[in-house]
Design an enzyme around this catalytic site. Sequence first.
Site, PDB file in Angstrom:
ATOM      1  N   HIS A 138      80.984  44.768 -16.697  1.00  0.00           N
ATOM      2  CA  HIS A 138      82.429  44.524 -16.662  1.00  0.00           C
ATOM      3  C   HIS A 138      83.193  45.528 -17.519  1.00  0.00           C
ATOM      4  O   HIS A 138      82.882  45.705 -18.692  1.00  0.00           O
ATOM      5  CB  HIS A 138      82.741  43.126 -17.208  1.00  0.00           C
ATOM      6  CG  HIS A 138      82.068  42.022 -16.478  1.00  0.00           C
ATOM      7  ND1 HIS A 138      82.187  40.695 -16.864  1.00  0.00           N
ATOM      8  CD2 HIS A 138      81.257  41.995 -15.387  1.00  0.00           C
ATOM      9  CE1 HIS A 138      81.488  39.924 -16.058  1.00  0.00           C
ATOM     10  NE2 HIS A 138      80.911  40.684 -15.157  1.00  0.00           N
ATOM     11  N   TYR A 174      92.095  37.874 -14.549  1.00  0.00           N
ATOM     12  CA  TYR A 174      90.741  37.410 -14.864  1.00  0.00           C
ATOM     13  C   TYR A 174      89.980  38.468 -15.654  1.00  0.00           C
ATOM     14  O   TYR A 174      89.863  39.617 -15.236  1.00  0.00           O
ATOM     15  CB  TYR A 174      89.975  37.055 -13.580  1.00  0.00           C
ATOM     16  CG  TYR A 174      88.538  37.072 -13.895  1.00  0.00           C
ATOM     17  CD1 TYR A 174      87.684  38.007 -13.341  1.00  0.00           C
ATOM     18  CD2 TYR A 174      88.045  36.235 -14.895  1.00  0.00           C
ATOM     19  CE1 TYR A 174      86.372  38.059 -13.715  1.00  0.00           C
ATOM     20  CE2 TYR A 174      86.734  36.298 -15.282  1.00  0.00           C
ATOM     21  CZ  TYR A 174      85.907  37.205 -14.701  1.00  0.00           C
ATOM     22  OH  TYR A 174      84.605  37.289 -15.087  1.00  0.00           O
ATOM     23  N   HIS A 223      88.849  36.147  -8.534  1.00  0.00           N
ATOM     24  CA  HIS A 223      88.739  34.862  -9.236  1.00  0.00           C
ATOM     25  C   HIS A 223      89.567  33.778  -8.567  1.00  0.00           C
ATOM     26  O   HIS A 223      90.231  32.983  -9.221  1.00  0.00           O
ATOM     27  CB  HIS A 223      89.134  35.004 -10.714  1.00  0.00           C
ATOM     28  CG  HIS A 223      88.095  34.447 -11.630  1.00  0.00           C
ATOM     29  ND1 HIS A 223      88.250  33.253 -12.292  1.00  0.00           N
ATOM     30  CD2 HIS A 223      86.889  34.910 -11.972  1.00  0.00           C
ATOM     31  CE1 HIS A 223      87.178  33.009 -13.027  1.00  0.00           C
ATOM     32  NE2 HIS A 223      86.331  33.993 -12.852  1.00  0.00           N
ATOM     33  N   GLU A 273      79.644  32.239  -6.835  1.00  0.00           N
ATOM     34  CA  GLU A 273      79.353  31.715  -8.188  1.00  0.00           C
ATOM     35  C   GLU A 273      79.801  30.267  -8.296  1.00  0.00           C
ATOM     36  O   GLU A 273      79.250  29.503  -9.084  1.00  0.00           O
ATOM     37  CB  GLU A 273      80.013  32.571  -9.249  1.00  0.00           C
ATOM     38  CG  GLU A 273      81.492  32.414  -9.359  1.00  0.00           C
ATOM     39  CD  GLU A 273      82.088  33.297 -10.431  1.00  0.00           C
ATOM     40  OE1 GLU A 273      81.730  34.480 -10.496  1.00  0.00           O
ATOM     41  OE2 GLU A 273      82.900  32.801 -11.208  1.00  0.00           O
ATOM     42  N   ARG A 294      76.732  35.075  -4.184  1.00  0.00           N
ATOM     43  CA  ARG A 294      76.879  35.252  -5.648  1.00  0.00           C
ATOM     44  C   ARG A 294      76.495  33.999  -6.435  1.00  0.00           C
ATOM     45  O   ARG A 294      76.954  33.808  -7.546  1.00  0.00           O
ATOM     46  CB  ARG A 294      78.349  35.549  -5.944  1.00  0.00           C
ATOM     47  CG  ARG A 294      78.757  36.972  -5.736  1.00  0.00           C
ATOM     48  CD  ARG A 294      78.506  37.866  -6.941  1.00  0.00           C
ATOM     49  NE  ARG A 294      79.312  37.531  -8.106  1.00  0.00           N
ATOM     50  CZ  ARG A 294      78.863  37.536  -9.353  1.00  0.00           C
ATOM     51  NH1 ARG A 294      77.594  37.834  -9.590  1.00  0.00           N
ATOM     52  NH2 ARG A 294      79.650  37.239 -10.356  1.00  0.00           N
ATOM     53  N   HIS A 323      75.002  35.533  -9.908  1.00  0.00           N
ATOM     54  CA  HIS A 323      75.944  35.427 -11.037  1.00  0.00           C
ATOM     55  C   HIS A 323      75.128  35.529 -12.326  1.00  0.00           C
ATOM     56  O   HIS A 323      74.063  34.936 -12.461  1.00  0.00           O
ATOM     57  CB  HIS A 323      76.635  34.072 -10.951  1.00  0.00           C
ATOM     58  CG  HIS A 323      77.654  33.819 -11.993  1.00  0.00           C
ATOM     59  ND1 HIS A 323      77.459  32.952 -13.032  1.00  0.00           N
ATOM     60  CD2 HIS A 323      78.906  34.313 -12.143  1.00  0.00           C
ATOM     61  CE1 HIS A 323      78.549  32.901 -13.781  1.00  0.00           C
ATOM     62  NE2 HIS A 323      79.439  33.716 -13.270  1.00  0.00           N
ATOM     63  N   ASP A 327      77.452  33.329 -19.650  1.00  0.00           N
ATOM     64  CA  ASP A 327      77.136  31.892 -19.565  1.00  0.00           C
ATOM     65  C   ASP A 327      75.958  31.660 -18.629  1.00  0.00           C
ATOM     66  O   ASP A 327      75.932  30.686 -17.872  1.00  0.00           O
ATOM     67  CB  ASP A 327      78.352  31.063 -19.192  1.00  0.00           C
ATOM     68  CG  ASP A 327      79.066  31.579 -17.956  1.00  0.00           C
ATOM     69  OD1 ASP A 327      80.045  30.945 -17.548  1.00  0.00           O
ATOM     70  OD2 ASP A 327      78.655  32.605 -17.402  1.00  0.00           O
ATOM     71  N   GLU A 350      74.398  41.157 -11.542  1.00  0.00           N
ATOM     72  CA  GLU A 350      75.410  41.164 -12.604  1.00  0.00           C
ATOM     73  C   GLU A 350      74.693  41.239 -13.940  1.00  0.00           C
ATOM     74  O   GLU A 350      73.779  40.447 -14.212  1.00  0.00           O
ATOM     75  CB  GLU A 350      76.273  39.902 -12.548  1.00  0.00           C
ATOM     76  CG  GLU A 350      77.369  39.879 -13.591  1.00  0.00           C
ATOM     77  CD  GLU A 350      78.368  38.763 -13.355  1.00  0.00           C
ATOM     78  OE1 GLU A 350      78.073  37.854 -12.570  1.00  0.00           O
ATOM     79  OE2 GLU A 350      79.472  38.819 -13.950  1.00  0.00           O
TER      80      GLU A 350
HETATM   81  C1  GCO Z   1      81.855  36.567 -12.975  1.00  0.00           C
HETATM   82  C2  GCO Z   1      82.478  35.250 -13.219  1.00  0.00           C
HETATM   83  C3  GCO Z   1      82.481  34.778 -14.627  1.00  0.00           C
HETATM   84  C4  GCO Z   1      83.062  33.416 -14.704  1.00  0.00           C
HETATM   85  C5  GCO Z   1      82.464  32.659 -15.857  1.00  0.00           C
HETATM   86  C6  GCO Z   1      82.934  31.221 -15.823  1.00  0.00           C
HETATM   87  O1  GCO Z   1      82.064  37.090 -11.874  1.00  0.00           O
HETATM   88  O2  GCO Z   1      81.097  36.999 -13.851  1.00  0.00           O
HETATM   89  O3  GCO Z   1      83.729  35.175 -12.584  1.00  0.00           O
HETATM   90  O4  GCO Z   1      83.122  35.642 -15.486  1.00  0.00           O
HETATM   91  O5  GCO Z   1      84.445  33.496 -14.823  1.00  0.00           O
HETATM   92  O6  GCO Z   1      81.083  32.739 -15.702  1.00  0.00           O
HETATM   93  O7  GCO Z   1      82.357  30.509 -16.871  1.00  0.00           O
HETATM   94 MG    MG Z   2      83.280  35.981 -10.625  1.00  0.00          MG
END
Ligand code: GCO
Ligand code: MG
Length: 417
Positions: A138, A174, A223, A273, A294, A323, A327, A350
């Site tokens: 990112h 986001y 997002h 995700e 994802r 994903h 987290d 990712e």
């Molecule tokens: C991504 C996701 C995350 C989520 C987060 C939520 O594409 O990595 O959008 O950034 O926003 O995992 O808890």
């Molecule tokens: Mg995302």
Amino acid sequence: MPSNFDQPWPVRDDLRIREVKAIVTAPQGIPLVVVKIETTEPGLYGLGCATFTQRWKAVQTFVDEHLARLLVGRYPGDIGDLTRLASYSGYWRGGPVTNNSISGIDQALWDIAGKRAGMPVYELLGGKVRAAADTYIHASGQTIEDTLDHAQKLIAQGWRHIRLQMSTPGGGGYGAPRVPTLYPDSPYHNGWSARDYLRTTPELFAEARHALPDNIELLHDVHSRLTPKEAVLLARSLEPYRLFFLEDVLAPELWDRLPEVRAASPVPLAVGELTTSFGDAVRLIRDGGVDFIRSHVSDIGGLTPARKLADLAEISGVRTAWHGPGDTSPVGAAANVALDVTSVAFGIQEGHIYDEAVHEVFPGTLRIEDGWLRPNDAPGWGIDVDLEAAARYPAELSGHDEWAAGVRRIDGALEAP
Ligand code: GCO
Ligand code: MG
């Protein structure tokens, strides 16, 4: 009186599950949940990712109070039966709390199976079809210049796939920090405006294509904040910039409209995700809504359903992009990479740079090298947990839920996270 929870058939040896417990720790400030399953063989245990950062206490209770008693005394080799038992015993199935809890069980049992076989999990899955998993990372900023500066730094560190996120006036954007609003007199002056976002995002990618090396793959995450028509407008406006994928153009409530967005533009769509059941993810692939799936593996129940999804993706012309930001626990990241290196449908992984505190709590945590992730070759996941270190990083009721419900429009309406 025999119970449905007794061992239902004869098994090849007398190894049994002795204890099931959820471990919660936040070494990088993000609550991580990992289930530890101890067996009757001293020193033989497994770890599984059950990380639902926003509702970690619910998962901890679900595992410790509802699931543990179903599994103690059972043979740990019956992974499929034990995860189905964990699912069906609640009658109402699916959802992130249930599925993350079951994922913790599932992945811990795969870890034990690998340790018993003396093999890394990826070999239990049939072995490698690729040497390593390419990753994306990112980059974000308040301005185009900030965002591209961040991207340049990541490119210098070896990444070839960069997700770009830039602030929009008011609510940030986001993954990008908040910037001064354009609407000081609006009812909610820190609000987010879809129209500003639709105007500024193409500007970011036009500049990125001009400034960054041509071989760099660019990604972006909407997002979930657009209507189907806005999603088409955005995708069409980004066509000149050769995105690797455009993520979460629509919220789950609108996923049935994804095929029309996908048909309206050649920009590859990545969604998933927010899938909270295996069925959600299957429908995304089967109904033609995605180019990349994802899913957050623990949100759909763990490695067992995810490997089926990877096979469905392969025969559907869809690629995987599990994903995997902060987290996801290091055990979950290891499960992602085991899937990545054994799936023909792999697209991209990712990536996340874990703090050294995470490596202290979870020895064996994978490290990205020149943008590549490789699985451990040790039996199981090759990851351990240091319980004393874990206790030094207690989880708070996550501020991440405030973050998730933190975006409002300039009229004050709450925006889907
Ligand atoms: C991504 C996701 C995350 C989520 C987060 C939520 O594409 O990595 O959008 O950034 O926003 O995992 O808890
Ligand atoms: Mg995302």
